[in-house]
Design an enzyme around this catalytic site. Structure first.
Site, mmCIF file in Angstrom:
data_model
loop_
_atom_site.group_PDB
_atom_site.id
_atom_site.type_symbol
_atom_site.label_atom_id
_atom_site.label_comp_id
_atom_site.label_asym_id
_atom_site.label_seq_id
_atom_site.Cartn_x
_atom_site.Cartn_y
_atom_site.Cartn_z
ATOM 1 N N TYR A 45 34.283 29.794 34.028
ATOM 2 C CA TYR A 45 35.169 29.066 33.124
ATOM 3 C C TYR A 45 34.427 28.143 32.148
ATOM 4 O O TYR A 45 35.076 27.458 31.361
ATOM 5 C CB TYR A 45 36.203 28.272 33.929
ATOM 6 C CG TYR A 45 37.371 29.132 34.376
ATOM 7 C CD1 TYR A 45 37.207 30.069 35.383
ATOM 8 C CD2 TYR A 45 38.619 29.020 33.774
ATOM 9 C CE1 TYR A 45 38.268 30.875 35.791
ATOM 10 C CE2 TYR A 45 39.684 29.809 34.179
ATOM 11 C CZ TYR A 45 39.506 30.726 35.182
ATOM 12 O OH TYR A 45 40.561 31.513 35.577
ATOM 13 N N LYS A 98 30.267 34.888 47.113
ATOM 14 C CA LYS A 98 29.722 36.248 47.019
ATOM 15 C C LYS A 98 28.196 36.149 47.023
ATOM 16 O O LYS A 98 27.503 36.712 46.152
ATOM 17 C CB LYS A 98 30.264 36.934 45.744
ATOM 18 C CG LYS A 98 30.011 38.423 45.665
ATOM 19 C CD LYS A 98 30.830 39.252 46.648
ATOM 20 C CE LYS A 98 30.482 40.720 46.548
ATOM 21 N NZ LYS A 98 31.186 41.568 47.551
ATOM 22 N N ASP A 155 35.482 39.446 48.885
ATOM 23 C CA ASP A 155 36.230 40.696 49.086
ATOM 24 C C ASP A 155 36.864 40.734 50.484
ATOM 25 O O ASP A 155 38.005 41.156 50.656
ATOM 26 C CB ASP A 155 35.351 41.929 48.822
ATOM 27 C CG ASP A 155 33.998 41.866 49.509
ATOM 28 O OD1 ASP A 155 33.630 40.806 50.052
ATOM 29 O OD2 ASP A 155 33.288 42.894 49.512
ATOM 30 N N ASP A 195 41.021 31.193 41.280
ATOM 31 C CA ASP A 195 42.096 31.617 40.380
ATOM 32 C C ASP A 195 42.767 32.861 40.950
ATOM 33 O O ASP A 195 43.992 32.931 41.081
ATOM 34 C CB ASP A 195 41.501 31.903 38.993
ATOM 35 C CG ASP A 195 42.534 32.405 38.010
ATOM 36 O OD1 ASP A 195 43.609 31.785 37.931
ATOM 37 O OD2 ASP A 195 42.270 33.418 37.329
ATOM 38 N N ASP A 249 46.596 33.232 43.219
ATOM 39 C CA ASP A 249 47.753 34.036 42.805
ATOM 40 C C ASP A 249 48.172 34.978 43.930
ATOM 41 O O ASP A 249 49.362 35.142 44.207
ATOM 42 C CB ASP A 249 47.433 34.864 41.541
ATOM 43 C CG ASP A 249 47.855 34.156 40.268
ATOM 44 O OD1 ASP A 249 47.792 32.907 40.223
ATOM 45 O OD2 ASP A 249 48.246 34.850 39.295
HETATM 46 C C1 IPM Z 1 45.724 29.072 36.216
HETATM 47 C C2 IPM Z 1 45.832 29.915 34.967
HETATM 48 C C3 IPM Z 1 44.723 29.511 34.006
HETATM 49 C C4 IPM Z 1 43.401 29.778 34.679
HETATM 50 C C5 IPM Z 1 44.798 30.204 32.629
HETATM 51 C C6 IPM Z 1 46.141 29.981 31.970
HETATM 52 C C7 IPM Z 1 43.682 29.786 31.724
HETATM 53 O O1 IPM Z 1 45.764 31.266 35.289
HETATM 54 O O2 IPM Z 1 45.947 27.863 36.141
HETATM 55 O O3 IPM Z 1 45.433 29.621 37.284
HETATM 56 O O4 IPM Z 1 42.872 30.892 34.601
HETATM 57 O O5 IPM Z 1 42.883 28.865 35.313
HETATM 58 MN MN MN Z 2 45.570 31.672 37.420
#
Ligand code: IPM
Ligand code: MN
Length: 329
Positions: free
Chosen positions: A124, A170, A204, A228, A232
């Protein structure tokens, strides 16, 4: 009296953030609210996605609640993602993402994990360049940032009485960068609290475990992109992105943010679920202001709202807001 900088942003941020603020004010009547701008609409108006004034207000309040931003799908000169700008400019180096099984919306019981995502470096840093026909991205891991995330993890575990942390990395392929992350985080946590149990998983393997056995995880600490992606995936077990809360957290400054985006497809219809925003606000209350009892009340009100048989009939942002207010004791 706590001060909160509120940044609804774009899309459904304009709907879920006012709902969350209404609920927060019911729990904390003395709360002082200061509004600020950020996002794509803000960029179109002012030519910048996060005005300097917004950063000043956030620093001054020490706490912010941010909705969402719509980002253009093509490259726009001068535009940079508002959330990435705020994370970097304010050194919000940790991203706390809890996932737990909520009644009626979670596909699996007994999940109760906290993902601590390093929020300032890794891929990032956004250092990309073309070298001839080759595109190169830098992935930065520093000892200092790894120490800071290790320290934050240990403090969080102390506060929440969590016992087991898994470092996800990793290092088999990236022994220098992820080796440094793994070793530094481990040493920092061990030094902060020798009683904590520390596991390690390759990312992984962690992904498979996240799918197959999510209740196994207690606390996870990992690098920016792995956090990230894993957060999710984990959000699925908590009832999806509509329930996924997060706190961008630095030293003396925290910015709460529902993980869902601006959802342009449903924006403006009054049907966005405000619960992720409410749960994000609760993280702020607990960690930035240290008001654990108020945070418990907010989370319990969400829990009770979800547990009610009528939850499935709550089709609007306002209906969910009213139900949470009703359950707030
Ligand atoms: C999150 C989002 C952000 C990230 C994006 C919108 C840049 O996916 O907060 O997880 O990748 O961190
Ligand atoms: Mn995200």
């Amino acid at each position: 009296m706590p001060k909160l900088c509120v940044i609804p942003g774009d899309g459904i941020g304009q709907e879920v953030i006012p709902a969350a603020v209404t609920i927060l004010q019911a729990a904390l009547p003395d709360l002082q609210i200061i509004e600020a701008e950020a996002g794509w609409n803000c960029f179109q108006k002012h030519g910048v996605s996060v005005p300097e004034r917004t950063l000043e207000l956030l620093r001054d309040c020490g706490a912010g609640l941010f909705g969402a931003v719509s980002s253009p799908s093509h490259k726009v000169a001068g535009y940079k993602s508002a959330i990435l700008t705020m994370r970097q400019s304010l050194d919000l180096y940790a991203n706390i993402r809890p996932v737990k099984s909520w009644p009626s919306v979670s596909p699996r019981p007994a999940v109760d994990m906290i993902i601590v995502r390093e929020n300032s470096e890794g891929l990032y840093v956004g250092r990309e360049q073309m070298r001839g026909d080759t595109a190169v991205a830098q992935r930065i891991i520093s000892r200092q940032a790894s120490q800071k995330i290790g320290q934050k993890t240990a403090e969080l575990m102390q506060q929440l009485q969590r016992k087991t942390v898994t470092i996800v990395h990793k290092a088999n392929v990236l022994p220098l960068t992820d080796g440094l992350f793994r070793d530094t985080v481990r040493q920092t946590i061990e030094a902060a609290n020798p009683d904590l149990a520390i596991n390690e998983l390759l990312v992984d393997v962690a992904a498979l475990k996240m799918v197959a056995e999510p209740a196994w995880f207690d606390v996870i600490v990992t690098t920016n992109l792995f956090g990230d992606i894993l957060s999710d995936a984990a959000a699925h077990w908590g009832g999806g992105l509509g329930l996924a809360a997060s706190l961008n957290w630095g030293d003396g400054l925290a910015l709460a943010e529902p993980v869902h985006g601006s959802a342009p497809d449903i924006a403006g219809q009054g049907v966005a679920n405000p619960l992720a925003a409410v749960l994000s606000a609760a993280l702020l209350v607990r960690f930035a202001w240290g008001l654990g009892e108020v945070a418990d009340r907010l989370e319990t009100a969400v829990q009770q709202t979800l547990a009610q048989q009528s939850y499935a009939q709550l089709k609007t942002t306002l209906a969910v807001q009213e139900a949470v207010l009703h359950n707030l004791n």
